[in-house]
Structure formats: C-alpha cells, structure tokens
Design an enzyme around this catalytic site. Structure first.
Site, mmCIF file in Angstrom:
data_model
loop_
_atom_site.group_PDB
_atom_site.id
_atom_site.type_symbol
_atom_site.label_atom_id
_atom_site.label_comp_id
_atom_site.label_asym_id
_atom_site.label_seq_id
_atom_site.Cartn_x
_atom_site.Cartn_y
_atom_site.Cartn_z
ATOM 1 N N SER A 29 71.600 -22.505 45.918
ATOM 2 C CA SER A 29 72.031 -21.728 47.083
ATOM 3 C C SER A 29 73.535 -21.709 47.323
ATOM 4 C CB SER A 29 71.304 -22.214 48.338
ATOM 5 O OG SER A 29 69.988 -21.709 48.324
ATOM 6 N N LYS A 32 75.304 -18.414 47.305
ATOM 7 C CA LYS A 32 75.432 -17.561 48.485
ATOM 8 C C LYS A 32 76.850 -17.563 49.060
ATOM 9 C CE LYS A 32 70.537 -17.786 49.357
ATOM 10 N NZ LYS A 32 69.654 -18.881 49.110
ATOM 11 N N SER A 95 69.575 -19.494 54.476
ATOM 12 C CA SER A 95 69.551 -19.478 53.005
ATOM 13 C C SER A 95 68.548 -18.454 52.490
ATOM 14 C CB SER A 95 69.251 -20.874 52.442
ATOM 15 O OG SER A 95 69.558 -20.926 51.070
#
Length: 172
Positions: A29, A32, A95
């Site tokens: 993640s 991101k 997320s």
C-alpha cells in the site's frame, strides 16, 4: 549500496541512520503515495464527480488470488456521488484499492496509462529501484520499490498541502 536512511528533517537531508535503502521490496500500500502524488498533480477540481465504472472495479473479481479481498471503501461501479476528494481520502485513509483504480481511469483514461504516469514521475524524482504495475499496490512480481525511493516519493508528496491534510486525517 546506499542503506535505508533516517533523516533529521526533510529540510537538511542529513542521514542519521541508514540500512538497506536500495533493497527492492514489494511496496504494497505504500504504492498509494505515488498514486496520490500523480493524482494531486493532475486534478483540476477536487470537488468534481468521478466516473465509477467496471474498469476500476472488475480487477478485484477476476479470480487472481493476489487481488482477492483487497482493502476497499466499498465504492461500487455505477455510483454517481463520488468526488476526487472522496477517492483521495479513500485511497490514503482507508487504503482503498478501488479508489486508486478510479483515480487512474478518471485522470489518465486507463489504468495502464496512469501506471505509465506513475513510473514517469518516479523516474523524474530520482527513483532508480522502482517499477509500478498498478495504482493500488496489490502483489505483482514486476511491482517493486526501495526504501530510499519511498522516501523520495513521500518527500515529493509532502509538497502538496492536500496530501498532508488527507494523511493527517484519522477518518473520512
């Protein structure tokens, strides 16, 4: 080989501690951060509605075991009340994987074109050990980065007050 760096501040760039800074790892993640960075550079109106279509959501129902059960904000194909702000908060606070895809499709026209923008931005800011294959960070053998490159991405993203505002939020 450069080691992972802990710096005293982003202003001085003085390294305090460092270990394995150039080791290629799966970013998960932390991908991101780059998704948000590219989005922030390209969004003209954060309150504008985005198109939420199956192109952004079908990937998570494709049968690929690496993409099953992703983090989501439960944004559904056909929803008409979602803004760029909503996607950015969903991306960074929840997320939400689908939010990354929605941003990609709305900003670049397709997920592959957005990923190309991510890779170009990574190269522009000096990331030498990074390659993205998607905007959400789910597992792919060709999707990788290094701790030092994550530092470069975060340093760049912190130039955007919207990034700081979003990442300082505990909920949305």
């Amino acid at each position: 080989q450069r080691q992972m760096c802990i710096r005293d501040s982003l202003d001085t760039d003085i390294v305090i501690v460092s270990k394995n800074a150039d080791k290629k790892l799966t970013p998960a993640s932390t991908t991101k951060i780059m998704t948000a960075l590219v989005a922030l550079e390209n969004i003209k109106d954060f309150n504008a509605k985005v198109v939420v279509n199956s192109t952004a959501t079908d990937e998570f129902w494709s049968g690929n075991p690496n993409y099953e059960g992703p983090s989501t904000a439960d944004i559904r194909s056909g929803q008409e009340n979602v803004t760029y702000w909503d996607c950015l908060y969903a991306l960074m606070v929840c997320s939400a994987c689908e939010a990354g895809n929605i941003l990609a499709v709305n900003i670049a026209g397709s997920i592959p074109d957005f990923v190309a923008m991510m890779n170009a931005k990574a190269a522009e800011i000096g990331c030498t050990g990074t390659h993205f294959t998607n905007p959400h960070g789910l597992q792919d053998e060709n999707h990788y980065t290094t701790p030092y490159d994550i530092y470069l991405m975060l340093k760049e993203a912190l130039n955007y007050p919207e990034f700081t505002q979003i990442t300082q939020s505990g909920s949305y």
